[in-house]
Structures are given as C-alpha cells and as structure tokens.
Design a protein around this motif. Structure first.
Motif, PDB file in Angstrom:
ATOM      1  N   TRP A   9       0.580  -1.523   0.151  1.00 52.76           N
ATOM      2  CA  TRP A   9      -0.168  -0.038  -0.196  1.00 52.76           C
ATOM      3  C   TRP A   9       0.913   1.066  -0.080  1.00 52.76           C
ATOM      4  O   TRP A   9       0.669   2.345  -0.503  1.00 52.76           O
ATOM      5  CB  TRP A   9      -0.356   0.291   1.469  1.00 52.76           C
ATOM      6  N   LEU A  56      -5.591  -4.809  -5.733  1.00 52.89           N
ATOM      7  CA  LEU A  56      -6.225  -5.636  -4.777  1.00 52.89           C
ATOM      8  C   LEU A  56      -6.773  -4.959  -3.556  1.00 52.89           C
ATOM      9  O   LEU A  56      -7.760  -4.928  -3.423  1.00 52.89           O
ATOM     10  CB  LEU A  56      -6.935  -7.098  -4.613  1.00 52.89           C
ATOM     11  N   VAL A  57      -5.997  -4.643  -3.022  1.00 46.09           N
ATOM     12  CA  VAL A  57      -6.192  -3.836  -1.700  1.00 46.09           C
ATOM     13  C   VAL A  57      -6.793  -2.577  -1.893  1.00 46.09           C
ATOM     14  O   VAL A  57      -7.897  -2.010  -1.303  1.00 46.09           O
ATOM     15  CB  VAL A  57      -4.307  -3.395  -1.027  1.00 46.09           C
ATOM     16  N   ARG A  58      -6.836  -1.599  -3.267  1.00 48.85           N
ATOM     17  CA  ARG A  58      -6.998  -0.631  -2.956  1.00 48.85           C
ATOM     18  C   ARG A  58      -8.530  -0.915  -3.662  1.00 48.85           C
ATOM     19  O   ARG A  58      -9.220  -0.293  -3.188  1.00 48.85           O
ATOM     20  CB  ARG A  58      -6.414   0.415  -4.070  1.00 48.85           C
ATOM     21  N   ALA A  59      -8.930  -1.325  -4.198  1.00 45.86           N
ATOM     22  CA  ALA A  59     -10.521  -1.877  -4.283  1.00 45.86           C
ATOM     23  C   ALA A  59     -10.632  -1.922  -2.503  1.00 45.86           C
ATOM     24  O   ALA A  59     -12.042  -2.321  -3.344  1.00 45.86           O
ATOM     25  CB  ALA A  59     -10.231  -2.988  -5.442  1.00 45.86           C
ATOM     26  N   ARG A  60     -10.701  -3.380  -1.947  1.00 43.15           N
ATOM     27  CA  ARG A  60     -11.077  -3.398  -0.474  1.00 43.15           C
ATOM     28  C   ARG A  60     -11.329  -2.106   0.160  1.00 43.15           C
ATOM     29  O   ARG A  60     -11.533  -1.973   0.505  1.00 43.15           O
ATOM     30  CB  ARG A  60     -10.315  -4.431  -0.052  1.00 43.15           C
ATOM     31  N   TRP A  61      -9.748  -0.869   0.290  1.00 42.48           N
ATOM     32  CA  TRP A  61     -10.247   0.556   0.483  1.00 42.48           C
ATOM     33  C   TRP A  61     -11.389   0.817   0.404  1.00 42.48           C
ATOM     34  O   TRP A  61     -12.157   1.453   1.177  1.00 42.48           O
ATOM     35  CB  TRP A  61      -8.796   0.768   0.552  1.00 42.48           C
ATOM     36  N   GLU A  63     -13.877  -0.261  -0.793  1.00 38.67           N
ATOM     37  CA  GLU A  63     -15.249  -1.220  -0.488  1.00 38.67           C
ATOM     38  C   GLU A  63     -15.585  -0.412   0.553  1.00 38.67           C
ATOM     39  O   GLU A  63     -16.324  -0.594   1.438  1.00 38.67           O
ATOM     40  CB  GLU A  63     -14.898  -2.263  -0.793  1.00 38.67           C
ATOM     41  N   LEU A  64     -14.182  -0.175   1.602  1.00 41.67           N
ATOM     42  CA  LEU A  64     -14.307   0.094   3.029  1.00 41.67           C
ATOM     43  C   LEU A  64     -14.905   1.520   3.499  1.00 41.67           C
ATOM     44  O   LEU A  64     -15.591   1.572   4.055  1.00 41.67           O
ATOM     45  CB  LEU A  64     -13.719  -0.073   3.757  1.00 41.67           C
ATOM     46  N   GLN A  67     -17.917   0.616   2.611  1.00 37.46           N
ATOM     47  CA  GLN A  67     -19.364   0.424   3.765  1.00 37.46           C
ATOM     48  C   GLN A  67     -19.130   1.109   4.830  1.00 37.46           C
ATOM     49  O   GLN A  67     -20.537   1.309   6.013  1.00 37.46           O
ATOM     50  CB  GLN A  67     -18.995  -0.133   3.888  1.00 37.46           C
ATOM     51  N   PHE A  91      -9.173  -1.741   7.986  1.00 39.16           N
ATOM     52  CA  PHE A  91      -8.678  -1.628   6.929  1.00 39.16           C
ATOM     53  C   PHE A  91      -7.011  -1.384   7.260  1.00 39.16           C
ATOM     54  O   PHE A  91      -5.967  -2.382   7.084  1.00 39.16           O
ATOM     55  CB  PHE A  91      -8.389   0.107   6.464  1.00 39.16           C
ATOM     56  N   LEU A  94      -6.368  -5.459   7.311  1.00 37.55           N
ATOM     57  CA  LEU A  94      -6.416  -5.842   6.128  1.00 37.55           C
ATOM     58  C   LEU A  94      -4.403  -5.352   6.185  1.00 37.55           C
ATOM     59  O   LEU A  94      -3.931  -6.368   5.144  1.00 37.55           O
ATOM     60  CB  LEU A  94      -6.853  -4.779   4.800  1.00 37.55           C
TER      61      LEU A  94
END
Length: 126
Positions: A9, A56-61, A63-64, A67, A91, A94
């Motif tokens: 990241w 993948l990390v950026r996509a989850r970030w 999403e969070l 959320q 975060f 993750l």
C-alpha cells in the motif's frame, strides 16, 4: 520474500503521489535498465505481483470507504467521522496481512549507479 499488504500500500501511495499511473513506477526505472538476466527476471516477477496486490488492496479500501461512509457526489465517498475508528481498524487488519513476493531480494550491488533512484523511490521499494 514476505511483505505486508501495508508495504505494498505504501509503495502504491508513493507512486500515486509522484503522479505515476502504476504501482510499479519506482520499479519502472529499474526495469528499463539493462540488468543481469536473473535480476531482470525476478524484478519483473516482483513488479507483476506487487501491481496485482496493490490493485486488490485499493479495491478493498474503496469498498471499506463505501461501507463506513457516504457518497458526497459523483461516486466519491467520505468516511463518516463517527465510523472513522472502525474504518481504520478494518483497513489496518487488511494491511497487516502478509503476502509472498516471488524470488530473492535484489542486491543493491546489482543495480547500476546510473539507475538514478531517488530516496523516495528507495523508501517506497523497501
């Protein structure tokens, strides 16, 4: 070599702050240089894995943020202040995950002095 998603990241954030289009921006300087064949191979493999993991990390970030936040216009979201601690905790969980980066560490003595890497580049690739 194991690294945390937090390391990846940080590398990605450094690349984006340097107005580069890719996570491998600091690595791109090295990839463009004639290196010993094994070093060039492993550097390319590392760059591919790092780029994928950062995506993948950026996509989850994102999403969070969605959320724990609210839309502030045209697909932009902001974390609710009252949810900031929960967002940061999720975060951080993750970012503490480890991933395997293939191949050996690249010895500094295999990188020519002409590479002209900045301190920011070196810190980002640490």
């Amino acid at each position: 070599m194991k690294v945390t998603l937090g390391n990846i990241w940080n590398l990605g954030q450094a690349a984006e702050q340097a107005a580069k289009s890719s996570i491998v921006a600091p690595l791109a300087k090295l990839i463009a240089i004639n290196l010993p064949i094994k070093t060039a191979y492993w550097l390319g493999k590392k760059a591919e894995v790092i780029d994928k993991e950062y995506g993948l990390v950026r996509a989850r970030w994102i999403e969070l943020i969605q959320q724990y936040g609210r839309e502030i216009g045209e697909g932009n979201f902001q974390v609710w202040p009252k949810k900031e601690d929960e967002f940061q905790a999720a975060f951080r969980t993750l970012l503490n995950e480890s991933v395997e980066i293939p191949g050996p560490a690249i010895p500094l003595d295999e990188i020519p002095a002409t590479a002209q890497l900045s301190a920011v580049d070196m810190a980002a690739m640490e």
